[in-house]
Design an enzyme around this catalytic site. Structure first.
Site, PDB file in Angstrom:
ATOM      1  N   SER A 194      50.626  15.027 -45.515  1.00 21.71           N
ATOM      2  CA  SER A 194      51.538  14.070 -45.511  1.00 21.71           C
ATOM      3  C   SER A 194      51.402  12.983 -44.683  1.00 21.71           C
ATOM      4  CB  SER A 194      53.119  14.827 -45.034  1.00 21.71           C
ATOM      5  OG  SER A 194      53.929  13.881 -45.190  1.00 21.71           O
ATOM      6  N   ASP A 359      56.912  15.295 -55.483  1.00 19.69           N
ATOM      7  CA  ASP A 359      56.949  16.607 -54.804  1.00 19.69           C
ATOM      8  C   ASP A 359      58.193  16.807 -54.132  1.00 19.69           C
ATOM      9  OD1 ASP A 359      56.894  15.178 -52.323  1.00 19.69           O
ATOM     10  OD2 ASP A 359      54.829  15.745 -51.953  1.00 19.69           O
ATOM     11  N   HIS A 391      56.748  19.264 -51.220  1.00 22.61           N
ATOM     12  CA  HIS A 391      56.046  18.640 -50.417  1.00 22.61           C
ATOM     13  C   HIS A 391      55.563  19.568 -49.020  1.00 22.61           C
ATOM     14  CE1 HIS A 391      54.917  14.955 -48.382  1.00 22.61           C
ATOM     15  NE2 HIS A 391      55.480  15.438 -47.274  1.00 22.61           N
TER      16      HIS A 391
END
Ligand code: NAG
Ligand code: NAG
Ligand code: NAG
Ligand code: NAG
Length: 409
Positions: A194, A359, A391
């Protein structure tokens, strides 16, 4: 005696040749995923929040202490105050609030982000991926390293100071060089999740190309938001509860707005076009080109200066190709907010949400934004899409982890 020496020498030779010739792995975690310690000094003034003040060795775990947030009635209020930073226009940098000192424990190790709260091991972050790496023979501090950081700060464009971010990049540079040296001068594999990918990308493009080629074998960003995210607007509007379901996002709104890193996820106009309405009220529509107006209209005008001078210059264009081998791994097929429609003109109301592919947090357009350019300009580029994984689940789901491990070779 001679025989013994020979046996020892042979054993040493066998040992060194049987040790797998591994490329060291360095992991950069995502936003709000690693531990952060704090210490309160005599300058700290917040009523009711000074429990840890004045103790001799006064370091305590500010993030994440699940118990303090969950069980202490003052927990969230004090956390919000102690996590806050302030932008100081005179020094053009962000600082902790007076009386709060912070540090990131376990730099170099993966320990600080296995379980963000080590007292609640059932609340894990990168534990499963680290288990997989260990099963493949990687060892913390020998072949596997962690680069936790103070996620409240970020880095700034050239010409703007960022004391905390610059110190992190200096440490990361030394860490990569040292771990390569420890492993027979083999270059490192950088694996991120991320926001950690956005940060590691900034790190890479700030190193000389010769350094990158010498020390980086493979850059593997998982779920990196290259064009940032529509929910980045939402978090500034309503606050961000750091995925803790029992915390009211609104209680952390002021704190969230005080951080430079909170301006990073604002969506890019290059990815979300100027004509695409992302936030709508009765009075007007906001696209990714209208971020400044949105900041003013939600009552966060003080965010405009740091956004324009310290954040926008980094992200105005699509991220530069780092010119090392790259594999992006992304989750797709999960409904992801792309437009928030407020019923009136009140940002406190609950918006209707229009969803697209992504996501669950990051829009697909953002996850794949760098593909054409990096494929064209990089030495090697792969985009791996993992269907129906969100995610956070991408670091937990067996199928996704199998894919991540296959790329770390
Ligand atoms: C977590 O918070 C609780 C309650 O405030 C406190 O007693 C404990 O010492 C904290 N833990 C750490 C490691 O700082
Ligand atoms: C985690 O453990 C705590 C006790 O330490 C328990 O109260 C909580 O329900 C557990 N959560 C999950 C998701 O298992
Ligand atoms: C916002 O955009 C939509 C189209 O996406 C349009 O129908 C609407 O009239 C616009 N609202 C305002 C206030 O301009
Ligand atoms: C992500 O997916 C997992 C598994 O399907 C689910 O348990 C979790 O709630 C999801 N997380 C979010 C934030 O949607």
């Amino acid at each position: 005696m001679i025989l013994l020496t020979l046996v020892v020498a042979a054993a040493a030779l066998w040992w060194s040749s049987s040790r797998p010739r591994m490329h060291p792995v360095v992991l950069v975690p995502g936003y709000a995923s690693n531990e952060l310690d704090a210490r309160l000094t005599e300058l700290y003034r917040r009523p009711g929040c000074g429990a840890h003040k004045g103790k001799k060795s006064g370091w305590f775990r500010l993030f994440l202490n699940y118990t303090a947030l969950h069980d202490d009635p003052d927990g969230v209020r004090c956390f919000a105050d102690q996590m806050s930073t302030a932008y100081d226009a005179a020094s053009d940098d962000y600082h902790n609030v007076p009386g709060v000192e912070t540090r990131v424990p376990f730099f170099g190790s993966t320990r600080g982000f296995r379980h963000p709260d080590p007292d609640r091991r059932n609340f894990s972050y990168m534990d499963k991926l680290l288990e997989r790496l260990e099963a493949a023979g990687y060892r913390d501090g020998e072949t596997m390293f962690g680069a936790p950081y103070d996620f409240r700060y970020a880095v700034a464009p050239a010409g703007h100071p960022s004391r905390t971010g610059t110190a992190f990049f200096t440490s990361l540079n030394s860490l990569v060089e040292r771990e390569s040296q420890l492993n027979g001068d083999r270059p490192a594999i950088i694996v991120t999740h991320s926001y950690g990918g956005t940060l590691a990308h900034q790190f890479l493009i700030r190193q000389p190309l010769a350094w990158r080629r010498r020390f980086v074998r493979h850059f593997i960003p998982v779920a990196a938001p290259w064009g940032r995210l529509v929910l980045g607007m939402q978090a500034l509007i309503s606050g961000n509860n750091l995925a803790l379901p029992f915390v009211d996002p609104g209680a952390l709104r002021k704190e969230y707005r005080s951080l430079q890193s909170s301006l990073w996820p604002l969506p890019s106009a290059k990815v979300f076009g100027a004509g695409q309405q992302l936030v709508s009220t009765r009075r007007r529509n906001y696209s990714a080109s209208d971020v400044v107006d949105l900041l003013v209209d939600i009552g966060f005008g003080e965010g405009v200066e740091p956004y324009e001078s310290r954040v926008l210059p980094l992200f105005k264009e699509l991220p530069d190709c780092p010119r090392v081998p790259v594999t992006c791994i992304v989750g797709v097929g999960v409904a992801t907010p792309e437009r928030m429609v407020y019923p009136g003109d009140d940002f406190e109301a609950t918006p209707d949400v229009v969803v697209v592919d992504g996501d669950g947090l990051v829009n697909l357009a953002s996850l794949v934004a760098v593909e054409p350019e990096w494929r064209r300009r990089g030495p090697y580029f792969r985009m791996v899409k993992v269907a129906n994984v969100n995610h956070t689940d991408i670091l937990v789901n067996d199928r996704a982890l199998g894919i991540v491990m296959r790329e770390i070779r």
